[in-house]
Design a protein around this motif. Structure first.
Motif, PDB file in Angstrom:
ATOM      1  N   LYS A 126       0.849  -1.180   0.000  1.00 57.48           N
ATOM      2  CA  LYS A 126       0.000   0.000   0.000  1.00 57.48           C
ATOM      3  C   LYS A 126       0.893   1.241   0.000  1.00 57.48           C
ATOM      4  O   LYS A 126       1.993   1.262   0.555  1.00 57.48           O
ATOM      5  CB  LYS A 126      -0.933   0.016   1.222  1.00 57.48           C
ATOM      6  CG  LYS A 126      -1.837  -1.215   1.314  1.00 57.48           C
ATOM      7  CD  LYS A 126      -2.800  -1.247   0.166  1.00 57.48           C
ATOM      8  CE  LYS A 126      -3.713  -2.450   0.273  1.00 57.48           C
ATOM      9  NZ  LYS A 126      -4.637  -2.542  -0.837  1.00 57.48           N
ATOM     10  N   ASP A 128       0.091   4.215   1.387  1.00 56.86           N
ATOM     11  CA  ASP A 128      -0.022   4.926   2.658  1.00 56.86           C
ATOM     12  C   ASP A 128       0.450   4.030   3.787  1.00 56.86           C
ATOM     13  O   ASP A 128      -0.215   3.101   4.169  1.00 56.86           O
ATOM     14  CB  ASP A 128      -1.474   5.345   2.876  1.00 56.86           C
ATOM     15  CG  ASP A 128      -1.609   6.234   4.103  1.00 56.86           C
ATOM     16  OD1 ASP A 128      -0.575   6.519   4.729  1.00 56.86           O
ATOM     17  OD2 ASP A 128      -2.757   6.623   4.424  1.00 56.86           O
ATOM     18  N   THR A 131      -0.499   5.093   8.524  1.00 50.22           N
ATOM     19  CA  THR A 131      -1.577   4.651   9.421  1.00 50.22           C
ATOM     20  C   THR A 131      -1.404   3.182   9.741  1.00 50.22           C
ATOM     21  O   THR A 131      -1.470   2.357   8.834  1.00 50.22           O
ATOM     22  CB  THR A 131      -2.953   4.892   8.788  1.00 50.22           C
ATOM     23  OG1 THR A 131      -3.075   6.277   8.492  1.00 50.22           O
ATOM     24  CG2 THR A 131      -4.052   4.467   9.746  1.00 50.22           C
ATOM     25  N   PRO A 273      -9.373   3.695   1.970  1.00 50.16           N
ATOM     26  CA  PRO A 273      -8.108   3.885   2.690  1.00 50.16           C
ATOM     27  C   PRO A 273      -7.413   2.547   2.903  1.00 50.16           C
ATOM     28  O   PRO A 273      -8.070   1.522   3.109  1.00 50.16           O
ATOM     29  CB  PRO A 273      -8.556   4.499   4.022  1.00 50.16           C
ATOM     30  CG  PRO A 273      -9.917   5.066   3.764  1.00 50.16           C
ATOM     31  CD  PRO A 273     -10.531   4.161   2.742  1.00 50.16           C
ATOM     32  N   PRO A 274      -6.083   2.501   2.854  1.00 55.09           N
ATOM     33  CA  PRO A 274      -5.359   1.249   3.072  1.00 55.09           C
ATOM     34  C   PRO A 274      -5.670   0.655   4.447  1.00 55.09           C
ATOM     35  O   PRO A 274      -5.779   1.374   5.438  1.00 55.09           O
ATOM     36  CB  PRO A 274      -3.885   1.667   2.963  1.00 55.09           C
ATOM     37  CG  PRO A 274      -3.907   2.927   2.162  1.00 55.09           C
ATOM     38  CD  PRO A 274      -5.189   3.633   2.513  1.00 55.09           C
ATOM     39  N   VAL A 440     -14.373   0.768   1.113  1.00 52.19           N
ATOM     40  CA  VAL A 440     -14.094   1.490   2.348  1.00 52.19           C
ATOM     41  C   VAL A 440     -15.058   1.022   3.431  1.00 52.19           C
ATOM     42  O   VAL A 440     -16.229   0.815   3.164  1.00 52.19           O
ATOM     43  CB  VAL A 440     -14.234   3.011   2.131  1.00 52.19           C
ATOM     44  CG1 VAL A 440     -15.611   3.396   1.685  1.00 52.19           C
ATOM     45  CG2 VAL A 440     -13.854   3.765   3.391  1.00 52.19           C
TER      46      VAL A 440
END
Length: 453
Positions: A126, A128, A131, A273-274, A440
């Protein structure tokens, strides 16, 4: 443990007590539930210290003994078991035991959240990486937390203040037939041969009777499928201009046939989002030709519904068709009956990498799945080159499984699938080889990890 069909059989001594589900029906005392599961957590800690999981992948294998302890009644470590799955399964069992309780203390609720409502760690590959979802409690710490929360009141903990689950033991099974094997005894070879012969004879007799009746009542009609004198009719039609003379030499209309499917992957509307997917690595198992393997959703505390009524509207599996096809039916194989699905067809006009919203596809069918294959007729037989199986209802409280996806239809004329290396007409955020972004999950705190994958 012995191999049996596509899986295995675990043979163990009968555990005096009751099943986890039966105890949970009336709602166990939260402190007593913590003490019961602390023994299972200690066993998991010992197994993890030895470098292997305990093998808890479903609460059906957990029983509560007559002295109020939780044990793994059918111990077996399967290839997909992990140490994290042990922790999540213990947390899920605690949630089930306290689900019907009238008052659950805040520390117990927090402990459930620490074990079943966290992610699996950062996702691989990923972009990102800033997080990182919280990590699971180690088994040893979980066991200590459970023991600490098994005492009621604010006094110094001792055995007299410890809560225990009091149950009535289920009767021990006592089968009267001790013949080896499973199920009733099969037919002998001679009996099987007799049954097969009688079945064939009955089918041939029924076919002959049907042909006779059709020829008797409609044999003189020009379009009758069976003629009373077929040779005379054929000879009499040679060299005539009568349209009713037959259509010899013309090819029959094509019949719908199976269409090869490939590249199964998890899909939800973008953006995603990852780390908020369910189980993307399991998506290809829906097109591997093996009904024993499956993709699974996570375990959710609430049924699917559009926010804010639910956590999310749904999640699905998207597959590619071998070529643009006029679909007639889609077959979904599952071992979780009661799962509700909708079928969407994605037309070839939607570019690869550009399918990011349900509005770009057409609803073409749906229904509730049964155990095994479920054939879903297509209500809008347009031309599609991708099919989305969209899960809209979970078989609560269990996750939904999709084992295999198959399609049937006619090859489309005048439509060609875009080549894999054809760029989309407009730039997209993530031009991955698979043509859709994963979903998501807007409410990660309401999601549990699956009991069985």
């Amino acid at each position: 443990m012995v191999a049996y069909r596509a899986g295995c059989l675990t043979i163990a001594d009968w555990t005096e007590g009751s099943s986890l589900a039966e105890v949970a029906e009336t709602g166990a005392d939260p402190h007593a539930a913590c003490w019961a599961l602390s023994h299972l957590a200690h066993a998991a800690a010992a197994a993890h210290a030895a470098g292997q999981p305990l093998g808890i992948e479903h609460r059906c294998r957990i029983r509560i003994t007559t002295d109020g302890r939780a044990v793994l009644a059918f111990p077996a470590v399967l290839p997909g078991n992990t140490a994290d799955k042990d922790i999540r399964s213990i947390g899920a069992a605690l949630a089930v035991l306290t689900d019907n309780s009238t008052a659950v203390p805040a520390p117990v609720t927090e402990l459930i959240a620490q074990t079943v409502a966290v992610g699996d760690g950062p996702a691989d590959n990923k972009d990102d990486t800033n997080t990182t979802p919280p990590m699971l409690l180690p088994a040893a710490e979980l066991a200590a937390e459970l023991e600490d929360k098994s005492f009621a009141g604010d006094s110094t903990p001792d055995e007299t203040s410890r809560k225990k689950i009091h149950i009535t033991a289920q009767p021990t099974p006592s089968p009267t037939d001790t013949t080896a094997g499973f199920g009733n005894a099969g037919y002998s070879s001679k009996a099987t041969a007799v049954i097969v012969a009688l079945s064939i004879a009955l089918v041939l007799f029924a076919a002959a009777l049907m042909v006779y009746v059709i020829g008797l009542f409609g044999g003189n009609e020009p379009d009758a499928p069976v003629k009373q004198n077929p040779i005379a009719n054929v000879t009499g039609n040679v060299g005539t201009d009568d349209p009713a003379a037959g259509t010899a030499g013309q090819a029959p209309p094509p019949e719908p046939a199976p269409v090869a499917v490939r590249a199964g992957r998890e899909w939800q509307p973008a953006p995603v989002p990852p780390g908020f997917e369910d189980n993307p690595p399991l998506g290809p198992l829906t097109t591997d030709g093996d009904p024993a393997t499956f993709w699974t959703t996570d375990v959710y505390r609430n049924q699917f519904a559009p926010p804010p009524e639910g956590t999310k509207a749904g999640i699905g599996i998207l597959v590619d068709l071998d070529h643009p096809t006029t679909l007639t039916e889609v077959t979904v194989t599952s071992d979780t009956p009661g799962t509700g699905v909708q079928i969407f067809g994605v037309p070839p006009t939607v570019p690869r990498g550009g399918f990011t919203a349900l509005e770009q596809a057409r609803p073409i069918g749906g229904g509730d799945l049964v155990e095994g294959p479920t054939v879903l007729p297509v209500t809008d037989p347009g031309i599609y080159d991708r099919v989305l199986v969209w899960v809209v209802a979970l078989p609560m409280p269990d996750p939904a499984h999709i084992n295999e996806i198959a399609a049937t239809g006619l090859p489309a004329t005048g439509a060609a699938r875009q080549p894999a290396d054809t760029p989309p007409p407009a730039p997209v955020a993530d031009p991955a080889p698979l043509d859709d972004n994963p979903p998501v999950d807007a409410n990660q705190a309401n999601r549990e990890a699956p009991d069985n994958q």
